[in-house]
Scaffold this motif. Structure first.
Motif, PDB file in Angstrom:
ATOM      1  N   HIS A  89       0.830  -1.215   0.000  1.00 44.83           N
ATOM      2  CA  HIS A  89       0.000   0.000   0.000  1.00 44.83           C
ATOM      3  C   HIS A  89       0.865   1.267   0.000  1.00 44.83           C
ATOM      4  O   HIS A  89       0.495   2.274  -0.618  1.00 44.83           O
ATOM      5  N   ASP A 104       1.607   1.638  -3.726  1.00 50.29           N
ATOM      6  CA  ASP A 104       0.552   1.944  -4.706  1.00 50.29           C
ATOM      7  C   ASP A 104      -0.514   2.904  -4.170  1.00 50.29           C
ATOM      8  O   ASP A 104      -1.281   3.468  -4.942  1.00 50.29           O
ATOM      9  N   ALA A 105      -0.567   3.085  -2.830  1.00 51.98           N
ATOM     10  CA  ALA A 105      -1.510   4.043  -2.233  1.00 51.98           C
ATOM     11  C   ALA A 105      -2.954   3.855  -2.704  1.00 51.98           C
ATOM     12  O   ALA A 105      -3.671   4.834  -2.903  1.00 51.98           O
ATOM     13  N   THR A 106      -3.374   2.614  -2.878  1.00 44.61           N
ATOM     14  CA  THR A 106      -4.773   2.383  -3.259  1.00 44.61           C
ATOM     15  C   THR A 106      -5.554   1.902  -2.037  1.00 44.61           C
ATOM     16  O   THR A 106      -4.970   1.439  -1.058  1.00 44.61           O
ATOM     17  N   ARG A 107      -6.865   1.989  -2.107  1.00 39.96           N
ATOM     18  CA  ARG A 107      -7.696   1.609  -0.970  1.00 39.96           C
ATOM     19  C   ARG A 107      -7.759   0.103  -0.782  1.00 39.96           C
ATOM     20  O   ARG A 107      -8.055  -0.375   0.316  1.00 39.96           O
ATOM     21  N   THR A 108      -7.503  -0.647  -1.837  1.00 32.44           N
ATOM     22  CA  THR A 108      -7.652  -2.095  -1.721  1.00 32.44           C
ATOM     23  C   THR A 108      -6.390  -2.781  -1.206  1.00 32.44           C
ATOM     24  O   THR A 108      -6.415  -3.950  -0.885  1.00 32.44           O
ATOM     25  N   SER A 109      -5.289  -2.044  -1.113  1.00 32.33           N
ATOM     26  CA  SER A 109      -4.032  -2.698  -0.741  1.00 32.33           C
ATOM     27  C   SER A 109      -3.778  -2.668   0.762  1.00 32.33           C
ATOM     28  O   SER A 109      -2.720  -3.061   1.223  1.00 32.33           O
TER      29      SER A 109
END
Ligand code: HEC
Ligand code: HEC
Ligand code: HEC
Ligand code: HEC
Ligand code: HEC
Ligand code: HEC
Ligand code: HEC
Length: 482
Positions: free
Chosen positions: A182, A185-190
């Motif tokens: 995360h 990639d700074a995504t909400r799913t990670s």
């Protein structure tokens, strides 16, 4: 034991990154969280750490006829012990780590080559603050400066250890899980957000540290075979990581109130049982903030009001004052906590029972509720637990010889179960019977399926290292890494 836990944690393929990096993108949360008790629950003593309770004032422990003086010499903290009987010279032990924020109490640790030693004295915040014996030490024959801190203290009071470095307080990844991916990639799913988990999985994130069935009478939680001490990941079923045991109903201990009790007591409330999804911990607590009591009480009243009407029986005061009172705990004298069992009547507070006789009654599975049922298709699982938990309980009570006897008996009955041998070896190491420990580990490695041997290789590595066989140790550590 602590070192073993750290090494085991290290060996797992983790995906943890350490939580310092989270602040880069979540600065406000990081700043606000750093003020909470959880964030301050474990600290290395470094320049700048202030411990005003080390004020040079001596206190006398009558039962052991020992005097303790907490000293501060230009930011170097230590405790000196003087003994009136036996003619021993004064003994001074430096403080290397502080455990507990001090909102209620602080314990102190000294680092040795083998691990961390817990100080026999602690500081308690009540009544303006004072020194007293640590829990379990208020007796004439206490263990002095020899009690090793167990893995469990660190599991509940600190962040995930990275490399051989201890973390500095409970950090983001203990509730949000590994964050390496995360952070890239700074995504909400990670990353795990407890708000998006089922209510059961979400409360378990807190229960990994806030659920304790008993701190004294037996080993309340036992790791599932093959699970390393720090291997629970937020979002997975807590029962896959460890099983909790409790006093059997006939022991009459259902109303016990211990320091770590919020989850155990809340889970007894009729309110909670009626709608667990509405009364998770985060209904009343925002863990990223150091809330004042007034704020938490106000939030709590709103939560009560979502199911109950404020009626004539409430003349004055808050729902919390009468239905979630602050009470003295039974296991840690000098500490009061909030009773999370919402009930009609206040429960009776039992006096602290420091030197209570050890519990010899039955224990039953407490959590997960269906542990035995789910385990049925694989008869091995519950049987293994039966084989090791009695010995582990004895080991935890400091009764090493009896623990070894229990493990030996189990080995005789099920010589093919690697896990028992690893436990036996651990007890033998505690007894400093290194050769016998080595034999057990070697035998485990000879018979066991390679997939079950991570702990055996790791512990053998530690043992060989202690015995001076560096090459052998390196070989075992490498084998433990597959
Ligand atoms: C490079 C910047 C960055 C770093 C480093 C970072 N995050 Fe995030 N995080 C974000 C962004 C951006 C979002 C919001 C994504 C969105 O809303 O689409 C986010 C969202 C989240 C969420 C909410 C996820 C959800 O489903 O609602 C959590 C929890 C979180 N981060 C925790 C962490 C933790 C813990 C760390 C450290 C291990 C961390 N973050 C490190 C940028 C970062
Ligand atoms: C890694 C173990 C751990 C986890 C996970 C954890 N706690 Fe804690 N919590 C503690 C410990 C230890 C303390 C006492 C800290 C101290 O004061 O030294 C504490 C203290 C608290 C406090 C008192 C206030 C404060 O800021 O310290 C609250 C409220 C709390 N926890 C709620 C929660 C909730 C809700 C969750 C789940 C979302 C949670 N905790 C998850 C270990 C944990
Ligand atoms: C099962 C998890 C768990 C274990 C094991 C555990 N603690 Fe705690 N401890 C907690 C929690 C949670 C709190 C906060 C209790 C609360 O506020 O309800 C706490 C509170 C404390 C405090 C008071 C902190 C404060 O100021 O609020 C001290 C000191 C402490 N523990 C020391 C220890 C030591 C030493 C050990 C090992 C012998 C230990 N604990 C084992 C979870 C644990
Ligand atoms: C004691 C457990 C715990 C710790 C420690 C913790 N969080 Fe959280 N976090 C939560 C919970 C629970 C939620 C969901 C709150 C809710 O129910 O809305 C959350 C939600 C979030 C979110 C989603 C957006 C938001 O504001 O709700 C982000 C981002 C986040 N946390 C980042 C962090 C970072 C960064 C840290 C470390 C500085 C951290 N958290 C430490 C438990 C924790
Ligand atoms: C219905 C509201 C409510 C729920 C649900 C709740 N708490 Fe609390 N909690 C409180 C109140 C009120 C306090 C007292 C706050 C204070 O004195 O600052 C408190 C205090 C605490 C403290 C501080 C130590 C103490 O005992 O005073 C901890 C730790 C804590 N709660 C953990 C939890 C955990 C973990 C859960 C979930 C298992 C939980 N709480 C669920 C209302 C709640
Ligand atoms: C999710 C809904 C819900 C919430 C929130 C809730 N309760 Fe309850 N409460 C109930 C239910 C349902 C009962 C059981 C009623 C029955 O069985 O007659 C109950 C029972 C009680 C009882 C009687 C308990 C007993 O042992 O007989 C008290 C007192 C109480 N609640 C107070 C509170 C207080 C104070 C709060 C806030 C801290 C609260 N409740 C929050 C639903 C809730
Ligand atoms: C001054 C103390 C006090 C305060 C404040 C208080 N209660 Fe109570 N409450 C009691 C007592 C005592 C009982 C038990 C009455 C009985 O058994 O007849 C009770 C009973 C209850 C019951 C069970 C009623 C029933 O008939 O089963 C509920 C629900 C309840 N309270 C909710 C609340 C809520 C919500 C608040 C906050 C708005 C609150 N109480 C504030 C003392 C208090």
């Amino acid at each position: 034991m602590v070192i073993a836990a750290l090494l085991l944690a290290l060996l797992a393929d983790t995906g943890y990154t350490g939580s310092a990096g989270c602040a880069r993108c979540h600065a406000a949360i990081a700043e606000s969280y750093s003020k909470t008790g959880m964030a301050r629950s474990f600290r290395a003593v470094q320049p700048g750490v202030q411990l005003p309770e080390f004020d040079g004032r001596t206190f006398l422990h009558q039962a052991s006829r020992q005097k303790f003086t907490p000293l501060n010499e230009a930011g170097k903290y230590s405790v000196t012990r003087e003994q009136f009987i036996g003619g021993f010279p004064p003994y001074t032990v430096p403080v290397d780590f502080v455990l507990g924020s001090g909102d209620h109490a602080r314990s102190y640790l000294h680092r040795t080559n083998e691990g961390l030693i817990q100080f026999p004295v602690s500081w308690y915040a009540q009544s303006g603050g004072y020194w007293q014996m640590s829990p379990g030490f208020d007796r004439p024959d206490h263990q002095g400066f020899t009690r090793e801190l167990n893995d469990r203290c660190l599991f509940c009071h600190n962040g995930y250890p990275l490399q051989t470095k201890l973390a500095n307080g409970i950090d983001c990844e203990r509730c949000h899980g590994p964050g390496a991916q995360h952070s890239k990639d700074a995504t909400r799913t990670s990353i795990v957000n407890p708000a998006h988990l089922s209510p059961e999985r979400a409360i378990e994130v807190c229960m990994q540290c806030h659920l304790e069935t008993s701190s004294r009478d037996f080993k309340g939680a036992v790791l599932r075979p093959g699970r390393a001490p720090f291997s629970y990941r937020p979002g997975e079923p807590l029962g896959d990581f460890q099983i909790y045991f409790d006093h059997a109903p006939e022991a009459g201990r259902g109303d016990k109130f211990e320091i770590v009790s919020s989850a155990y007591r809340l889970r007894q409330s009729r309110c909670f049982l009626s709608a667990p999804e509405k009364l998770g911990c985060t209904a009343c607590h925002d863990v990223h903030r150091a809330a004042t009591r007034a704020e938490t009480v106000a939030t709590t009243e709103r939560v009560c009001a979502s199911c109950h009407q404020r009626d004539g029986h409430v003349k004055s005061g808050s729902c919390v004052d009468c239905h979630m009172p602050t009470r003295a705990t039974e296991d840690v004298p000098h500490v009061d906590m909030t009773d999370h069992r919402i009930s009609r009547t206040r429960a009776v507070t039992l006096p602290p029972q420091q030197a209570a006789a050890p519990y010899t009654g039955r224990v039953v599975v407490y959590y997960p509720p269906n542990a035995v049922a789910t385990a049925k298709p694989q008869p091995e699982a519950p049987r293994q637990i039966d084989y090791t938990s009695p010995g582990q309980a004895l080991l935890r009570q400091g009764n090493t010889a009896a623990a070894i006897a229990a493990f030996r008996e189990a080995v005789n009955e099920r010589p093919e179960l690697v896990d028992i041998r690893v436990n036996l070896a651990a007890a033998l190491i505690v007894q400093r019977n290194y050769q016998a420990a080595k034999q057990q580990l070697e035998e485990a490695i000879r018979i066991g399926p390679p997939t079950a041997l991570r702990a055996a290789h790791n512990n053998l590595g530690i043992l060989l290292d202690m015995l001076g066989d560096k090459a052998g140790a390196a070989r075992e550590f490498a084998l433990a890494k597959f």
